[in-house]
Design a protein around this motif. Structure first.
Motif, PDB file in Angstrom:
ATOM      1  N   GLY A   4      94.690  68.793 -11.908  1.00 31.00           N
ATOM      2  CA  GLY A   4      95.539  67.645 -12.219  1.00 31.00           C
ATOM      3  C   GLY A   4      94.810  66.321 -12.392  1.00 31.00           C
ATOM      4  N   ALA A  32     102.146  68.469  -6.270  1.00 30.14           N
ATOM      5  CA  ALA A  32     101.481  69.735  -5.929  1.00 30.14           C
ATOM      6  C   ALA A  32     100.505  70.183  -7.012  1.00 30.14           C
ATOM      7  CB  ALA A  32     102.520  70.825  -5.662  1.00 30.14           C
ATOM      8  N   GLY A  33     100.619  69.651  -8.201  1.00 28.25           N
ATOM      9  CA  GLY A  33      99.685  70.002  -9.267  1.00 28.25           C
ATOM     10  C   GLY A  33      98.448  69.121  -9.290  1.00 28.25           C
ATOM     11  N   ASN A  34      98.277  68.306  -8.256  1.00 25.02           N
ATOM     12  CA  ASN A  34      97.105  67.440  -8.161  1.00 25.02           C
ATOM     13  C   ASN A  34      96.351  67.772  -6.891  1.00 25.02           C
ATOM     14  OD1 ASN A  34      99.353  65.836  -9.683  1.00 25.02           O
ATOM     15  ND2 ASN A  34      97.419  64.897 -10.306  1.00 25.02           N
ATOM     16  N   LEU A  43      89.260  71.772 -15.929  1.00 23.67           N
ATOM     17  CA  LEU A  43      89.478  72.228 -17.321  1.00 23.67           C
ATOM     18  C   LEU A  43      90.302  73.511 -17.407  1.00 23.67           C
ATOM     19  CD1 LEU A  43      86.144  71.532 -19.284  1.00 23.67           C
ATOM     20  CD2 LEU A  43      88.265  70.228 -19.331  1.00 23.67           C
ATOM     21  N   THR A  44      91.050  73.821 -16.356  1.00 21.83           N
ATOM     22  CA  THR A  44      91.915  75.001 -16.404  1.00 21.83           C
ATOM     23  C   THR A  44      93.351  74.685 -15.973  1.00 21.83           C
ATOM     24  OG1 THR A  44      91.087  75.564 -14.203  1.00 21.83           O
ATOM     25  CG2 THR A  44      90.103  76.741 -16.054  1.00 21.83           C
ATOM     26  N   GLY A  45      93.669  73.411 -15.794  1.00 24.77           N
ATOM     27  CA  GLY A  45      95.040  73.062 -15.437  1.00 24.77           C
ATOM     28  C   GLY A  45      95.361  73.221 -13.974  1.00 24.77           C
ATOM     29  N   TYR A  91     106.305  68.106  -3.723  1.00 27.35           N
ATOM     30  CA  TYR A  91     106.457  69.082  -4.810  1.00 27.35           C
ATOM     31  C   TYR A  91     105.896  68.511  -6.111  1.00 27.35           C
ATOM     32  CZ  TYR A  91     108.527  72.577  -7.822  1.00 27.35           C
ATOM     33  OH  TYR A  91     108.696  73.587  -8.740  1.00 27.35           O
ATOM     34  N   ARG A 101     106.974  63.311 -19.268  1.00 27.62           N
ATOM     35  CA  ARG A 101     106.613  64.453 -18.420  1.00 27.62           C
ATOM     36  C   ARG A 101     105.115  64.443 -18.101  1.00 27.62           C
ATOM     37  NH1 ARG A 101     110.970  67.419 -18.258  1.00 27.62           N
ATOM     38  NH2 ARG A 101     112.283  67.766 -20.081  1.00 27.62           N
ATOM     39  N   PRO A 102     104.761  64.839 -16.879  1.00 24.79           N
ATOM     40  CA  PRO A 102     103.333  64.934 -16.553  1.00 24.79           C
ATOM     41  C   PRO A 102     102.717  66.151 -17.247  1.00 24.79           C
ATOM     42  CG  PRO A 102     104.634  65.810 -14.738  1.00 24.79           C
ATOM     43  CD  PRO A 102     105.616  65.284 -15.757  1.00 24.79           C
ATOM     44  N   VAL A 103     101.540  65.964 -17.807  1.00 25.28           N
ATOM     45  CA  VAL A 103     100.875  67.037 -18.549  1.00 25.28           C
ATOM     46  C   VAL A 103      99.382  66.973 -18.235  1.00 25.28           C
ATOM     47  CG1 VAL A 103     100.181  67.723 -20.901  1.00 25.28           C
ATOM     48  CG2 VAL A 103     102.556  67.113 -20.441  1.00 25.28           C
ATOM     49  N   CYS A 104      98.757  68.153 -18.125  1.00 30.77           N
ATOM     50  CA  CYS A 104      97.291  68.181 -18.003  1.00 30.77           C
ATOM     51  C   CYS A 104      96.701  67.971 -19.395  1.00 30.77           C
ATOM     52  CB  CYS A 104      96.828  69.530 -17.455  1.00 30.77           C
ATOM     53  SG  CYS A 104      97.295  69.800 -15.741  1.00 30.77           S
ATOM     54  N   THR A 114      95.759  64.340 -15.548  1.00 26.83           N
ATOM     55  CA  THR A 114      97.190  64.190 -15.825  1.00 26.83           C
ATOM     56  C   THR A 114      97.502  62.894 -16.577  1.00 26.83           C
ATOM     57  OG1 THR A 114      97.736  65.449 -13.839  1.00 26.83           O
ATOM     58  CG2 THR A 114      99.491  64.076 -14.759  1.00 26.83           C
ATOM     59  N   LEU A 117      94.701  70.706 -21.155  1.00 28.50           N
ATOM     60  CA  LEU A 117      95.333  71.929 -21.665  1.00 28.50           C
ATOM     61  C   LEU A 117      96.169  71.644 -22.907  1.00 28.50           C
ATOM     62  CD1 LEU A 117      96.491  74.084 -18.610  1.00 28.50           C
ATOM     63  CD2 LEU A 117      94.415  74.216 -19.987  1.00 28.50           C
ATOM     64  N   SER A 135     101.126  61.441 -12.004  1.00 20.61           N
ATOM     65  CA  SER A 135     102.176  62.359 -11.534  1.00 20.61           C
ATOM     66  C   SER A 135     103.235  61.585 -10.753  1.00 20.61           C
ATOM     67  CB  SER A 135     101.576  63.438 -10.624  1.00 20.61           C
ATOM     68  OG  SER A 135     100.894  64.390 -11.394  1.00 20.61           O
TER      69      SER A 135
END
Lengths: 294, 186
Positions: free
Chosen positions: B49, B133-135, B44-46, B130, B58-61, B52, B64, B112
């Motif tokens: 991921g 990387a958000g997951n 719950l803070t991004g 890259y 575009r990928p988005v959490c 997602t 958020l 993603s």
């Protein structure tokens, strides 16, 4: 999260009226990557959230070599990196925007929000300070333009008055041989909060490699982002050799006022300010020599 | 206080009109209002991921973003990935490569990866890493996930399975970091 009212005005006028009507009870929403976390944690409790992303003026990047850059407050970081003019003319600001979080975050987070959130460790703010950016604000008493250097007053606190809104960031067009760079130190490869961030912008007279203009911005080494004025001034009129860079790095270290915290000690941060100042100046200089933009 | 508002959006190709509170995140709206529970709640803070989704490419959490911000957007969730009973090639390759263990992170990784392949059908391993990387995944160690995405890209392009085994060296961040890594500046 507490109950909120949500508005998404389609014009700047409408947004200013909404924010003016609700004053301290309202908070603008851009990418939301800070605000939603703050709402959930209860550290900000606005009754009205005013989404500014539907306002065309705030959602665009406008650049020309005549008029420079106007970067709307609601432009997501990913759109900056995808913009050819941004990559060419403001590579330092572009790399700062492209360092913030994951692609998921960059798809939402904005440079304007990064500034207005007021974190001393914001990545894009030292890059803006280095470029001499100005912030165009609109509020109940009309519009005003203030420098980004000085925009932040304390952690989480800025010059924005209740009901006031960041419209865009204005940056002069680069001179013929000018460029910028941003580097930060983090203990991981990617996706962390800066332990130290340094932005540098240079304009050179390439006939003798003399510095015409120089600005250095520091992040995460004080309660607000810092313009290293003495370090910047020390370069102007000088040939950009190792001695000039070393002198500027020492003066940048002297401008830093870091604290010890979980991310690093004050002593380590001072050291890193010197290292990153040398490196960003070298990168900005190399880019400026290669640039030929007029 | 239940000041519910109507949101008109498009989810997985279907126009959707829904009723939610402005304070509800898109993730809450997907899971609790629309009962699309494939998107997971992690941090719950991004940071992780797991939530997602793909919004306008575009990928988005989704944790958020407010549900009301979905107005007029085109959203793809994990539920929109398979075509009926037929798995998306990414899902198929995740299974073939055993790219999941507990599975909580998997929907986020798949979304993603989908956002990446939609934009860049032939990514390098570094580009895959890259983009993912958000997951966060605490089970697999990531290599099997990267292999699945590599295989999916190859399959979608009609190529065979490529050779594996190269892990990119550590690089400093960003474009200036690339210059440092290449030794262009000291």
């Amino acid at each position: 999260m507490h109950a909120i009212n949500y508005e998404a005005p389609k014009s700047l006028d409408e947004a200013v009226k909404l924010l003016a009507a609700h004053g301290e009870k309202a908070r603008p929403l851009s990418g939301g990557t800070d605000l939603l976390i703050q709402l959930r944690a209860g550290t900000r409790r606005p009754e009205f959230v005013v989404d500014i992303k539907e306002i065309p003026e705030l959602a665009r990047i406008s650049f020309s070599l005549q008029h420079g850059l106007k970067l709307g407050a609601a432009v997501p970081c990913i759109a900056i990196h995808e913009n050819g003019d941004m990559r060419k003319y403001y590579p330092g600001l572009t790399e700062a925007a492209h360092l913030i979080g994951s692609l998921q975050i960059q798809s939402r987070a904005t440079v304007g929000g990064n500034l207005c959130n007021g974190s001393p460790a914001a990545d894009t703010t030292p890059a803006l300070v280095a470029l001499g950016a100005q912030a165009r604000l609109a509020g109940p008493k009309g519009e005003r333009i203030v420098p980004v250097d000085g925009f932040c007053l304390a952690p989480g606190r800025t010059v924005l008055q209740p009901g006031e809104l960041l419209v865009e960031l204005q940056i002069p067009a680069p001179e013929r041989h000018a460029s910028d760079a941003y580097l930060r130190f983090i203990p991981r490869n990617e996706m962390d909060i800066a332990v130290v961030g340094v932005g540098a912008a240079l304009s050179l007279d390439v006939s003798d490699d003399r510095v015409v203009e120089a600005r250095i911005g520091l992040g995460a080494v004080g309660p607000t982002p810092i313009f290293a004025a003495e370090a910047s001034k020390s370069l102007i009129g000088k040939t950009l050799d190792a001695a000039a860079i070393e002198r500027a790095a020492k003066l940048a270290v002297a401008a830093a006022t870091p604290i010890d915290d979980m991310r690093g000690t004050a002593e380590f941060r001072r050291h890193v300010v010197g290292v990153l100042t040398r490196r960003t100046l070298a990168i900005a200089a190399e880019r400026a020599r290669a640039a030929n933009q007029r | 206080m239940a000041n519910k508002v109507i949101v008109e959006t498009n989810i997985n190709g279907d126009p959707v009109e829904l009723l939610c509170e402005p304070r509800q995140s898109l993730l809450e709206v997907l899971r609790d209002v629309l009962e699309l529970t494939g998107s997971k709640e992690g941090c719950l803070t991004g940071d992780c991921g797991a939530c997602t989704v793909v919004i306008d490419g575009r990928p988005v959490c989704s944790c958020l973003m407010l549900g009301v911000e979905a107005t007029g957007k085109k959203i793809t969730t994990i539920e929109g990935l398979a075509a009926g009973a037929s798995l998306h090639v990414l899902q198929q390759k995740f299974l073939e490569n055993a790219s999941l263990q507990c599975g909580i992170c998997t929907p986020g990784f798949l979304m993603s990866a989908k956002a990446l392949l939609d934009r860049n059908p032939n990514p390098t391993e570094a580009e895959i890493r890259y983009s993912l990387a958000g997951n966060l995944c605490r089970c697999t160690g990531y290599d099997k996930i990267v292999r699945a995405v590599t295989d999916a890209a190859a399959a979608m392009a009609g190529r065979g399975r490529p050779a594996h085994g190269t892990v990119p060296s550590e690089t400093a961040s960003g474009m200036a970091g690339e210059m440092l890594a290449k030794g262009e500046v000291k």
